[in-house]
Scaffold this active site. Structure first.
Site, PDB file in Angstrom:
ATOM      1  N   SER A   1      36.176   4.882   7.804  1.00  0.00           N
ATOM      2  CA  SER A   1      36.870   5.312   6.593  1.00  0.00           C
ATOM      3  C   SER A   1      36.838   6.821   6.370  1.00  0.00           C
ATOM      4  CB  SER A   1      36.247   4.628   5.366  1.00  0.00           C
ATOM      5  OG  SER A   1      34.879   4.982   5.228  1.00  0.00           O
TER       6      SER A   1
ATOM      7  N   CYS B   1      27.551  20.841 -39.593  1.00  0.00           N
ATOM      8  CA  CYS B   1      28.564  21.875 -39.373  1.00  0.00           C
ATOM      9  C   CYS B   1      29.431  22.074 -40.615  1.00  0.00           C
ATOM     10  CB  CYS B   1      29.433  21.510 -38.180  1.00  0.00           C
ATOM     11  SG  CYS B   1      28.539  21.601 -36.611  1.00  0.00           S
TER      12      CYS B   1
ATOM     13  N   TRP C   1      37.932  10.515   7.506  1.00  0.00           N
ATOM     14  CA  TRP C   1      38.254  10.658   6.097  1.00  0.00           C
ATOM     15  C   TRP C   1      39.681  10.196   5.873  1.00  0.00           C
ATOM     16  CZ3 TRP C   1      34.383  11.605   2.919  1.00  0.00           C
ATOM     17  CH2 TRP C   1      33.267  12.290   3.392  1.00  0.00           C
TER      18      TRP C   1
ATOM     19  N   GLU D   1      32.055   4.765  -8.171  1.00  0.00           N
ATOM     20  CA  GLU D   1      32.495   5.130  -6.828  1.00  0.00           C
ATOM     21  C   GLU D   1      32.197   4.040  -5.813  1.00  0.00           C
ATOM     22  OE1 GLU D   1      32.175   8.934  -5.112  1.00  0.00           O
ATOM     23  OE2 GLU D   1      31.721   9.958  -6.994  1.00  0.00           O
TER      24      GLU D   1
ATOM     25  N   ARG E   1      32.734  14.095 -10.704  1.00  0.00           N
ATOM     26  CA  ARG E   1      31.292  13.863 -10.799  1.00  0.00           C
ATOM     27  C   ARG E   1      30.658  14.811 -11.810  1.00  0.00           C
ATOM     28  NH1 ARG E   1      29.435  13.329  -4.412  1.00  0.00           N
ATOM     29  NH2 ARG E   1      30.490  11.333  -3.983  1.00  0.00           N
TER      30      ARG E   1
ATOM     31  N   GLU F   1      31.253  24.597 -33.845  1.00  0.00           N
ATOM     32  CA  GLU F   1      31.545  25.408 -35.026  1.00  0.00           C
ATOM     33  C   GLU F   1      30.535  26.539 -35.187  1.00  0.00           C
ATOM     34  OE1 GLU F   1      32.493  21.086 -36.310  1.00  0.00           O
ATOM     35  OE2 GLU F   1      31.359  22.124 -34.746  1.00  0.00           O
TER      36      GLU F   1
ATOM     37  N   ALA G   1      39.692   1.345   7.799  1.00  0.00           N
ATOM     38  CA  ALA G   1      40.420   0.685   8.877  1.00  0.00           C
ATOM     39  C   ALA G   1      39.797  -0.679   9.159  1.00  0.00           C
ATOM     40  CB  ALA G   1      40.394   1.562  10.127  1.00  0.00           C
TER      41      ALA G   1
ATOM     42  N   GLY H   1      35.825  -4.763  -8.399  1.00  0.00           N
ATOM     43  CA  GLY H   1      36.345  -6.043  -8.874  1.00  0.00           C
ATOM     44  C   GLY H   1      35.495  -6.637  -9.974  1.00  0.00           C
TER      45      GLY H   1
ATOM     46  N   GLY I   1      32.514   0.277  -3.793  1.00  0.00           N
ATOM     47  CA  GLY I   1      33.590  -0.314  -3.014  1.00  0.00           C
ATOM     48  C   GLY I   1      34.373  -1.348  -3.790  1.00  0.00           C
TER      49      GLY I   1
END
Length: 352
Positions: free
Chosen positions: A162, A79, A164, A283, A178, A47, A157, A290, A285
């Site tokens: 991994s 404000c 890319w 980020e 990020r 404001e 795999a 989990g 695994g």
């Protein structure tokens, strides 16, 4: 109000522990006189920036604000009083302020004879301010779990490779996530497999997030790890009673409780909240993801799906404490977007 919401988004990643807020001032004839947003904690609020841009044209005009104008004096003044002093005739805001220290601005404005309208585009404004609203209501940072996977849900795999899976366009989009976050978090498995950097690249003027790495037993992080460079601040979290090796640069170490398998999610989020972190980009695994899902600490999921099939390899999510379909964590898909050849899906958990 839509313009104010867009302005507020410019502050993502740089205002914590404050909210992101945008403001548009119309003059008495309904023309835009000024606009502004909250750029950084300790700096002028939205404001105040908008009123400064509007000058005398604010008198008799209307202020559109994404959050109820604050009513307290902190590092800056209230404000609500700034709007009164500027002589605006009407204030329209989207979301009421849930912070008990700052709420009451609407009542102050009405007491001064200013017309007040609440709730305009409230859902859109709340979505843009989800991190701060979550932190106020739950007393912990808002958590976004980001992952990249093949169309059949594999993050690597069978041989562990991994890079890319997703496209360069998707990887660039992750840097945007990020830049909008206060902290980026990865676990020991990701440290060993990928040696991640976790800093923002390719976004001019971005505020670097706090890089947080979990190395419970202090066995995964090496002195040459990329996350220990000076591109961004780093916090290394180890278990209580664990001796962390000497770390280069300005990296900090925090000792937190762990249950024999990993750092307690609640303790970790409490530590980050105490450090002013209001939004976390997870980020790590599948194991770390989990544990956050099992703890009920995932507020948003952003998945990048590549048009690739592997048929074997680790899944995106490991054990999350869900053993039967009736306990599945159901999600509401809020957005699907093509990013290069990939598909980005954003979803939020439904109430369990």
């Amino acid at each position: 109000m839509r313009r104010a919401i867009a302005l507020a988004a410019r502050g993502l990643g740089s205002t914590s522990p404050n909210p992101v807020v945008g403001c548009v001032i119309l003059d008495a004839s309904g023309e835009t006189a000024g606009e502004g947003f909250h750029q950084r904690a300790g700096g002028p609020h939205a404001e105040v920036n908008a009123l400064a841009a509007a000058g005398d044209r604010a008198r008799g005009g209307t202020a559109y604000v994404t959050l109820e104008p604050c009513n307290h004096t902190g590092r800056t003044g209230p404000c609500s009083q700034a709007l009164i002093d500027a002589g605006v005739a009407r204030v329209v805001y989207a979301v009421g302020d849930p912070n008990p220290q700052a709420t009451g601005g609407a009542d102050t404005l009405r007491a001064a004879g200013i017309a007040v309208t609440a709730g305009v585009l409230a859902a859109e404004a709340a979505a843009g301010n989800a991190a701060w609203l979550t932190s106020v209501r739950l007393g912990r940072p808002h958590v976004t779990w980001k992952y990249a996977a093949t169309l059949d849900g594999r993050t690597a795999a069978a041989d562990g490779t991994s890079r890319w899976i997703t496209s360069a366009e998707s990887r660039a989009d992750v840097h945007r996530l990020r830049a909008e976050s206060d902290a980026v978090l990865a676990g020991s498995g990701t440290l060993r497999a990928d040696d991640p950097h976790l800093a923002v690249r390719g976004i001019e003027g971005a505020t670097q997030p706090l890089r947080v790495v979990l190395d419970t037993r202090a066995r995964s992080l090496t002195p040459t790890a990329r996350v220990l460079d000076d591109a961004a601040p780093t916090l290394v979290v180890v278990g209580e009673g664990v001796t962390a090796p000497p770390l280069p640069g300005s990296a900090e170490v925090a000792h937190l409780p762990y249950d024999g398998t990993g750092i307690a999610v609640g303790a970790l989020l409490a530590e980050l909240y105490a450090r002013g972190v209001r939004s976390v980009l997870l980020e790590g695994g599948p194991t770390l993801a989990g544990s956050f899902v099992a703890a009920g600490a995932v507020d948003r999921v952003v998945g990048y799906l590549a048009p690739v099939l592997l048929g074997a390899g680790p899944a995106a999510l490991a054990d999350a404490g869900i053993t039967t379909i009736t306990d599945a964590l159901r999600l509401d898909v809020t957005e699907t977007v093509r990013i290069g050849p990939d598909l980005r899906i954003t979803a939020t958990p439904k109430e369990r």
